[in-house]
Scaffold this motif. Sequence first.
Motif, PDB file in Angstrom:
ATOM      1  N   ALA A 194       0.826  -1.207   0.000  1.00 41.52           N
ATOM      2  CA  ALA A 194       0.000   0.000   0.000  1.00 41.52           C
ATOM      3  C   ALA A 194       0.858   1.254   0.000  1.00 41.52           C
ATOM      4  O   ALA A 194       2.002   1.256   0.453  1.00 41.52           O
ATOM      5  CB  ALA A 194      -0.922   0.007   1.222  1.00 41.52           C
ATOM      6  N   GLY A 195       0.296   2.322  -0.530  1.00 39.05           N
ATOM      7  CA  GLY A 195       0.965   3.619  -0.527  1.00 39.05           C
ATOM      8  C   GLY A 195      -0.010   4.680  -0.981  1.00 39.05           C
ATOM      9  O   GLY A 195      -1.220   4.447  -1.026  1.00 39.05           O
ATOM     10  N   ILE A 196       0.514   5.829  -1.324  1.00 40.00           N
ATOM     11  CA  ILE A 196      -0.333   6.895  -1.846  1.00 40.00           C
ATOM     12  C   ILE A 196       0.163   7.306  -3.219  1.00 40.00           C
ATOM     13  O   ILE A 196       1.294   6.996  -3.618  1.00 40.00           O
ATOM     14  CB  ILE A 196      -0.339   8.134  -0.918  1.00 40.00           C
ATOM     15  CG1 ILE A 196       1.064   8.749  -0.836  1.00 40.00           C
ATOM     16  CG2 ILE A 196      -0.887   7.786   0.449  1.00 40.00           C
ATOM     17  CD1 ILE A 196       1.086  10.130  -0.198  1.00 40.00           C
ATOM     18  N   VAL A 197      -0.697   7.992  -3.962  1.00 45.30           N
ATOM     19  CA  VAL A 197      -0.283   8.583  -5.233  1.00 45.30           C
ATOM     20  C   VAL A 197       0.584   9.792  -4.921  1.00 45.30           C
ATOM     21  O   VAL A 197       0.142  10.732  -4.252  1.00 45.30           O
ATOM     22  CB  VAL A 197      -1.503   8.992  -6.075  1.00 45.30           C
ATOM     23  CG1 VAL A 197      -1.061   9.742  -7.331  1.00 45.30           C
ATOM     24  CG2 VAL A 197      -2.324   7.765  -6.446  1.00 45.30           C
ATOM     25  N   SER A 198       1.827   9.749  -5.363  1.00 49.33           N
ATOM     26  CA  SER A 198       2.777  10.825  -5.062  1.00 49.33           C
ATOM     27  C   SER A 198       2.749  11.934  -6.107  1.00 49.33           C
ATOM     28  O   SER A 198       3.048  13.093  -5.795  1.00 49.33           O
ATOM     29  CB  SER A 198       4.193  10.252  -4.970  1.00 49.33           C
ATOM     30  OG  SER A 198       4.249   9.180  -4.057  1.00 49.33           O
TER      31      SER A 198
END
Length: 487
Positions: A194-198
């Motif tokens: 999981a992560g975020i849109v950078s």
Amino acid sequence: MASGVTLGVYKLAGFDRSEIVLQEAGNGENGAVVRFAKGGNAGTPVDFTLAASMSTPMVVHIVATQKTNQRASRGRQVPDIFREFFGEGGGGSFRRRNQPSRSSGSGVIVSKDGYIVTNNHVIDNAREVDVILNNKKTYKATVIGTDPSTDLALVKINAKNLPSIVLGNSDNVKVGQWVLAVGNPFNLESTVTAGIVSAKGRNLNMLQRGQRGRISPIESFIQTDAAVNPGNSGGALINTKGELIGINTAIATPTGTFAGYSFAVPVNIVKKIIKDLVEFGTVQRAYLGVYFRELNGELAKQLKLDITEGTHIDSLVVGGSAEQSGVKKGDVIVDIEGKKIKGSSDLLEAIGRKRPGDKVRIKVSRNGKIKEVTIKLKNRDGNSDLVTKKKATSFRTLGAEFAELTDAEKQRYDISGGVKVSKMFAGTLRSMTDMQEGFIITEVNGKKVSSISDLKSALSSSNSSMVTLGGVYPNDPGQRYYAFKNK
């Protein structure tokens, strides 16, 4: 230490075309929908179990087997900053001539009848492609087509009632929203991170270098900080609704493993490539007919412009789409069909979704004023024709795509006729011969061939246990022959 862009590079083709049914999300926002614990901190997501459970059955493990020959090995001599984004068999190692090598990656099931999208570099140069489903079933895949310009490929397995992913809308993706990367890093199947849109609209200039300038790359990547490693290539980037928003393609790294950022091809580009490959077997590429530079503060100051975002038109292709529609040198493209154009990646993505013959409305800034122009797009040859199956015929078993020679080519190569091997994919020619793309077939078992119909007829009427193809390579004197067993 300078960081490089992790890149994998591989190829294939051909299958019987049929209508493909894609599940697409509605027109609503595709932003993050994260569930929170009752009374919990609204800034902290609890889990992604729903999205993970929805998407993992649709992500497959792909193992590609290549027959490495001397020429193919030379092609893998890329700059040190590029480290191959493969799994097993990667790393740019050199092998003895004709010794098989293997690479692995991921793919995403996009239709219930077995169409799977992946990266071109995962299967490039493969003679066999195996697909392993989430339930461990294994299938031999046939490659429908590839597009090095976007590093995408489409393969198909003979299966029915498969779980297929819902295609989202990458235009609605927001910087900061949560995303999941699903794939098979290091051969660890069904891995979710999981992560975020950078960031959005990243242009890494990796495809141009990887293909040595032979393609017109379209790069407008979604950048995320979700952990992606070798083997994730071709896997899914999904939002928290479980919708596909991108195909994981590359990582920026000084080491070859994840170092903070990964990049995915937006799903709206993926949709267009899938539909082209199913309908035509090749991608319909449209061109605006301009040479441009991305505008920034320094260039704006140099050109004495009052705007700092957009693409500045340095020159026009004579007779091209833009010139014939009234676009002028010095114009700055700031909008295409209501989408703001901040830089070159926005422009490439917008035009990359179109086909020759499509009309697009663009807005340009000219002398401080905004002017709207409607442009009818053309193909590379300067007309609005689509590339039909007749013009690019694939022979599935042979694993090649053939094209008839033009009169200009016949004159240039000083031959009366022949059939060019325009693309090679997994199949008989790749597994049983050392033939290379570009070979011009002039005879089959001693019988002269001048057209694709001649080639089909000669192959189908051959009663010999072996087939011998004779021909020439452009600008390489001497007749060559390739023989293979007639199945």
